[in-house]
Design a protein around this motif. Structure first.
Motif, PDB file in Angstrom:
ATOM      1  N   LEU A 174      -6.778   4.258   2.468  1.00  0.00           N
ATOM      2  CA  LEU A 174      -7.160   3.340   1.397  1.00  0.00           C
ATOM      3  C   LEU A 174      -8.018   2.183   1.910  1.00  0.00           C
ATOM      4  O   LEU A 174      -8.525   1.399   1.128  1.00  0.00           O
ATOM      5  CB  LEU A 174      -5.921   2.776   0.700  1.00  0.00           C
TER       6      LEU A 174
ATOM      7  N   HIS B  50      -7.430  -5.277   2.134  1.00  0.00           N
ATOM      8  CA  HIS B  50      -6.542  -4.259   2.681  1.00  0.00           C
ATOM      9  C   HIS B  50      -7.166  -3.749   3.957  1.00  0.00           C
ATOM     10  O   HIS B  50      -8.061  -2.922   3.937  1.00  0.00           O
ATOM     11  CB  HIS B  50      -6.396  -3.126   1.663  1.00  0.00           C
TER      12      HIS B  50
ATOM     13  N   PHE C 172       0.180   4.152   0.907  1.00  0.00           N
ATOM     14  CA  PHE C 172      -0.126   5.075   2.004  1.00  0.00           C
ATOM     15  C   PHE C 172       0.372   4.574   3.347  1.00  0.00           C
ATOM     16  O   PHE C 172       0.959   5.315   4.115  1.00  0.00           O
ATOM     17  CB  PHE C 172      -1.626   5.345   2.065  1.00  0.00           C
ATOM     18  N   CYS C 173       0.126   3.308   3.640  1.00  0.00           N
ATOM     19  CA  CYS C 173       0.515   2.807   4.961  1.00  0.00           C
ATOM     20  C   CYS C 173       1.614   1.756   4.875  1.00  0.00           C
ATOM     21  O   CYS C 173       2.142   1.337   5.889  1.00  0.00           O
ATOM     22  CB  CYS C 173      -0.706   2.253   5.705  1.00  0.00           C
TER      23      CYS C 173
ATOM     24  N   CYS D  19       1.407  -1.330   4.139  1.00  0.00           N
ATOM     25  CA  CYS D  19       1.063  -2.694   4.520  1.00  0.00           C
ATOM     26  C   CYS D  19       0.899  -3.570   3.277  1.00  0.00           C
ATOM     27  O   CYS D  19       0.767  -3.086   2.164  1.00  0.00           O
ATOM     28  CB  CYS D  19      -0.209  -2.720   5.372  1.00  0.00           C
TER      29      CYS D  19
ATOM     30  N   CYS E 181      -5.798   3.529   7.652  1.00  0.00           N
ATOM     31  CA  CYS E 181      -5.255   3.918   6.353  1.00  0.00           C
ATOM     32  C   CYS E 181      -6.388   4.447   5.474  1.00  0.00           C
ATOM     33  O   CYS E 181      -7.472   3.884   5.449  1.00  0.00           O
ATOM     34  CB  CYS E 181      -4.590   2.727   5.677  1.00  0.00           C
TER      35      CYS E 181
ATOM     36  N   CYS F 149       0.845  -1.195   0.000  1.00  0.00           N
ATOM     37  CA  CYS F 149       0.000   0.000   0.000  1.00  0.00           C
ATOM     38  C   CYS F 149       0.881   1.246   0.000  1.00  0.00           C
ATOM     39  O   CYS F 149       1.772   1.381   0.834  1.00  0.00           O
ATOM     40  CB  CYS F 149      -0.900   0.003   1.231  1.00  0.00           C
TER      41      CYS F 149
END
Ligand SMILES: [Zn+2]
Length: 99
Positions: free
Chosen positions: A66, A59, A24-25, A27, A64, A22
């Protein structure tokens, strides 16, 4: 002969490992097995997949931005149960969107 569930778990792992993290985070993004309507299914469902077999992004890293995307993940299936086709489309879509 291998059970469908075993075969699919292997396939899902294989494709999930090709997915970018991901953006953004950071993960890992997984792939969830579901039916044609996007309802998540346990593996024993695959013994009798009366409502089709499809895949979704997984996800779930609370917080997050997302993660909401997970809720509206498109459903990937193929009418001929070509799982490789459905899964490679999922991976291509995710990796394309994560650039
Ligand atoms: Zn994330």
């Amino acid at each position: 002969m291998k059970k469908l569930a075993d075969m699919l778990v292997e396939k899902v792992d294989e494709y999930a490992s090709q997915m970018r993290k991901c953006p953004f985070c950071g993960c890992e993004i997984g792939i969830t097995i579901c039916d044609d309507e996007g309802n998540e299914k346990h593996l024993d469902y695959l013994d009798d997949p009366y409502s089709g077999i499809a895949f979704k992004f997984n996800h779930d890293n609370g917080g997050c931005i997302l993660c909401d995307f997970n809720e509206i993940s498109p459903i990937y299936s193929d009418e001929n149960d070509d799982f490789d086709k459905a899964l490679s489309q999922l991976v291509a879509d995710w990796n394309g969107g994560a650039e």
